[in-house]
Design a protein around this motif. Sequence first.
Motif, PDB file in Angstrom:
ATOM      1  N   ALA A  14       0.833  -1.209   0.000  1.00 29.56           N
ATOM      2  CA  ALA A  14       0.000   0.000   0.000  1.00 29.56           C
ATOM      3  C   ALA A  14       0.866   1.257   0.000  1.00 29.56           C
ATOM      4  O   ALA A  14       0.581   2.209  -0.735  1.00 29.56           O
ATOM      5  N   ALA A  15       1.929   1.263   0.780  1.00 29.25           N
ATOM      6  CA  ALA A  15       2.814   2.430   0.829  1.00 29.25           C
ATOM      7  C   ALA A  15       3.481   2.664  -0.530  1.00 29.25           C
ATOM      8  O   ALA A  15       3.640   3.809  -0.966  1.00 29.25           O
ATOM      9  N   ALA A  16       3.850   1.585  -1.199  1.00 32.39           N
ATOM     10  CA  ALA A  16       4.523   1.710  -2.487  1.00 32.39           C
ATOM     11  C   ALA A  16       3.573   2.130  -3.603  1.00 32.39           C
ATOM     12  O   ALA A  16       3.980   2.815  -4.544  1.00 32.39           O
ATOM     13  N   ARG A  17       2.308   1.745  -3.559  1.00 27.32           N
ATOM     14  CA  ARG A  17       1.375   1.981  -4.668  1.00 27.32           C
ATOM     15  C   ARG A  17       0.427   3.155  -4.470  1.00 27.32           C
ATOM     16  O   ARG A  17      -0.210   3.592  -5.425  1.00 27.32           O
ATOM     17  N   THR A  18       0.306   3.679  -3.267  1.00 32.09           N
ATOM     18  CA  THR A  18      -0.684   4.723  -3.000  1.00 32.09           C
ATOM     19  C   THR A  18      -0.497   5.946  -3.888  1.00 32.09           C
ATOM     20  O   THR A  18      -1.466   6.475  -4.440  1.00 32.09           O
ATOM     21  N   GLY A  19       0.722   6.405  -4.066  1.00 32.08           N
ATOM     22  CA  GLY A  19       0.968   7.588  -4.889  1.00 32.08           C
ATOM     23  C   GLY A  19       0.530   7.386  -6.330  1.00 32.08           C
ATOM     24  O   GLY A  19      -0.117   8.256  -6.929  1.00 32.08           O
ATOM     25  N   HIS A  20       0.857   6.232  -6.881  1.00 36.22           N
ATOM     26  CA  HIS A  20       0.475   5.947  -8.264  1.00 36.22           C
ATOM     27  C   HIS A  20      -1.047   5.828  -8.390  1.00 36.22           C
ATOM     28  O   HIS A  20      -1.640   6.360  -9.337  1.00 36.22           O
ATOM     29  N   LEU A  21      -1.663   5.139  -7.444  1.00 35.71           N
ATOM     30  CA  LEU A  21      -3.125   5.012  -7.465  1.00 35.71           C
ATOM     31  C   LEU A  21      -3.781   6.392  -7.363  1.00 35.71           C
ATOM     32  O   LEU A  21      -4.766   6.676  -8.047  1.00 35.71           O
ATOM     33  N   TYR A  22      -3.228   7.251  -6.519  1.00 30.00           N
ATOM     34  CA  TYR A  22      -3.792   8.586  -6.346  1.00 30.00           C
ATOM     35  C   TYR A  22      -3.686   9.400  -7.640  1.00 30.00           C
ATOM     36  O   TYR A  22      -4.635  10.074  -8.041  1.00 30.00           O
ATOM     37  N   ARG A  23      -2.538   9.349  -8.299  1.00 27.49           N
ATOM     38  CA  ARG A  23      -2.391  10.075  -9.565  1.00 27.49           C
ATOM     39  C   ARG A  23      -3.384   9.571 -10.608  1.00 27.49           C
ATOM     40  O   ARG A  23      -4.009  10.359 -11.319  1.00 27.49           O
ATOM     41  N   SER A  24      -3.544   8.264 -10.683  1.00 26.63           N
ATOM     42  CA  SER A  24      -4.527   7.707 -11.623  1.00 26.63           C
ATOM     43  C   SER A  24      -5.936   8.137 -11.252  1.00 26.63           C
ATOM     44  O   SER A  24      -6.739   8.486 -12.123  1.00 26.63           O
ATOM     45  N   ALA A  25      -6.244   8.123  -9.969  1.00 24.53           N
ATOM     46  CA  ALA A  25      -7.575   8.526  -9.511  1.00 24.53           C
ATOM     47  C   ALA A  25      -7.828  10.001  -9.816  1.00 24.53           C
ATOM     48  O   ALA A  25      -8.943  10.374 -10.194  1.00 24.53           O
ATOM     49  N   CYS A  26      -6.806  10.847  -9.693  1.00 21.86           N
ATOM     50  CA  CYS A  26      -6.964  12.268 -10.027  1.00 21.86           C
ATOM     51  C   CYS A  26      -7.302  12.432 -11.501  1.00 21.86           C
ATOM     52  O   CYS A  26      -8.141  13.268 -11.860  1.00 21.86           O
ATOM     53  N   LEU A  27      -6.675  11.648 -12.347  1.00 22.26           N
ATOM     54  CA  LEU A  27      -6.995  11.717 -13.770  1.00 22.26           C
ATOM     55  C   LEU A  27      -8.405  11.193 -14.038  1.00 22.26           C
ATOM     56  O   LEU A  27      -9.153  11.777 -14.822  1.00 22.26           O
ATOM     57  N   LEU A  28      -8.749  10.085 -13.395  1.00 22.00           N
ATOM     58  CA  LEU A  28     -10.089   9.524 -13.589  1.00 22.00           C
ATOM     59  C   LEU A  28     -11.176  10.511 -13.169  1.00 22.00           C
ATOM     60  O   LEU A  28     -12.219  10.607 -13.805  1.00 22.00           O
ATOM     61  N   VAL A 121      -9.148   6.414 -21.580  1.00 22.36           N
ATOM     62  CA  VAL A 121      -7.989   7.270 -21.863  1.00 22.36           C
ATOM     63  C   VAL A 121      -6.932   7.113 -20.775  1.00 22.36           C
ATOM     64  O   VAL A 121      -5.742   6.964 -21.060  1.00 22.36           O
ATOM     65  N   VAL A 122      -7.353   7.104 -19.530  1.00 19.74           N
ATOM     66  CA  VAL A 122      -6.395   6.971 -18.426  1.00 19.74           C
ATOM     67  C   VAL A 122      -5.707   5.612 -18.476  1.00 19.74           C
ATOM     68  O   VAL A 122      -4.481   5.527 -18.364  1.00 19.74           O
ATOM     69  N   LEU A 123      -6.470   4.552 -18.657  1.00 22.30           N
ATOM     70  CA  LEU A 123      -5.871   3.218 -18.686  1.00 22.30           C
ATOM     71  C   LEU A 123      -4.962   3.024 -19.888  1.00 22.30           C
ATOM     72  O   LEU A 123      -3.863   2.485 -19.756  1.00 22.30           O
ATOM     73  N   ARG A 124      -5.399   3.456 -21.059  1.00 19.98           N
ATOM     74  CA  ARG A 124      -4.603   3.222 -22.276  1.00 19.98           C
ATOM     75  C   ARG A 124      -3.379   4.128 -22.355  1.00 19.98           C
ATOM     76  O   ARG A 124      -2.309   3.681 -22.730  1.00 19.98           O
ATOM     77  N   TYR A 125      -3.523   5.399 -22.010  1.00 27.19           N
ATOM     78  CA  TYR A 125      -2.445   6.340 -22.265  1.00 27.19           C
ATOM     79  C   TYR A 125      -1.688   6.777 -21.022  1.00 27.19           C
ATOM     80  O   TYR A 125      -0.518   7.109 -21.109  1.00 27.19           O
ATOM     81  N   TRP A 126      -2.307   6.778 -19.866  1.00 22.14           N
ATOM     82  CA  TRP A 126      -1.592   7.095 -18.629  1.00 22.14           C
ATOM     83  C   TRP A 126      -0.972   5.825 -18.066  1.00 22.14           C
ATOM     84  O   TRP A 126       0.198   5.791 -17.723  1.00 22.14           O
ATOM     85  N   GLU A 127      -1.750   4.761 -17.980  1.00 23.16           N
ATOM     86  CA  GLU A 127      -1.267   3.494 -17.445  1.00 23.16           C
ATOM     87  C   GLU A 127      -0.526   2.668 -18.493  1.00 23.16           C
ATOM     88  O   GLU A 127       0.097   1.679 -18.157  1.00 23.16           O
ATOM     89  N   ASP A 128      -0.630   3.048 -19.761  1.00 22.59           N
ATOM     90  CA  ASP A 128       0.029   2.364 -20.875  1.00 22.59           C
ATOM     91  C   ASP A 128      -0.373   0.891 -20.941  1.00 22.59           C
ATOM     92  O   ASP A 128       0.458   0.008 -21.127  1.00 22.59           O
ATOM     93  N   ARG A 129      -1.664   0.647 -20.787  1.00 25.48           N
ATOM     94  CA  ARG A 129      -2.176  -0.726 -20.862  1.00 25.48           C
ATOM     95  C   ARG A 129      -2.596  -1.051 -22.293  1.00 25.48           C
ATOM     96  O   ARG A 129      -2.983  -0.177 -23.052  1.00 25.48           O
ATOM     97  N   SER A 130      -2.555  -2.338 -22.591  1.00 26.47           N
ATOM     98  CA  SER A 130      -3.011  -2.797 -23.903  1.00 26.47           C
ATOM     99  C   SER A 130      -4.534  -2.719 -23.969  1.00 26.47           C
ATOM    100  O   SER A 130      -5.212  -2.541 -22.949  1.00 26.47           O
ATOM    101  N   ILE A 131      -5.051  -2.898 -25.155  1.00 30.69           N
ATOM    102  CA  ILE A 131      -6.507  -2.894 -25.333  1.00 30.69           C
ATOM    103  C   ILE A 131      -7.130  -4.026 -24.522  1.00 30.69           C
ATOM    104  O   ILE A 131      -8.150  -3.847 -23.856  1.00 30.69           O
ATOM    105  N   GLU A 132      -6.507  -5.193 -24.556  1.00 31.28           N
ATOM    106  CA  GLU A 132      -7.038  -6.350 -23.826  1.00 31.28           C
ATOM    107  C   GLU A 132      -7.004  -6.120 -22.315  1.00 31.28           C
ATOM    108  O   GLU A 132      -7.948  -6.465 -21.606  1.00 31.28           O
TER     109      GLU A 132
END
Length: 170
Positions: A14-28, A121-132
């Motif tokens: 949780a300590a390692a991922r909270t910042g990244h999750l928060y940035r993604s949540a701000c975009l969402l 948009v957040v998942l594909r271009y911020w998170e750099d995830r594939s379509i699948e």
Amino acid sequence: MRQAARADEYAEFAAARTGHLYRSACLLTAGDTHLAEDLVQETLGRLYVRWGRVSRVDNPAGYAQTVLTRTFLAHQRRRSSRERAVEAFPDVADGSGGDTPLRLTLMQALGRLPAKDRAVVVLRYWEDRSIEETAGAMNTSSAAVRTRCSRALGRLRELLGEDIGEYARP
């Protein structure tokens, strides 16, 4: 695994991922920091409850991002999700961020997209995830992700213009 060791492992994750999750949540949430904090807390709570299983998956960070995205989409479906504390962004403290106008413009444009288009948009271009991967996180088909992606990018082009670089110029 013993309960104390499991709790320590979760706390480290949780300590390692909270910042990244928060940035993604701000975009969402298109810059709604209060809602972003709530979404991250709800995501971390859900992960804690299932940590015994989550810790054994191949990619717990990806799982956490999927939980965050689904939590956001569920929140958007609720009637109370349309309530907003304020309509404007908070004042920028010192203006030292060189790309502040760009970030504000992008956040406002993201905020004008429908929730599912914003999530794509957040998942594909911020998170750099594939379509699948995006389809799996959103619990939809790959074709629906491609369609939403195309539609969302078209809408962003309408809102921002074809050359987004104009917003980055000093």
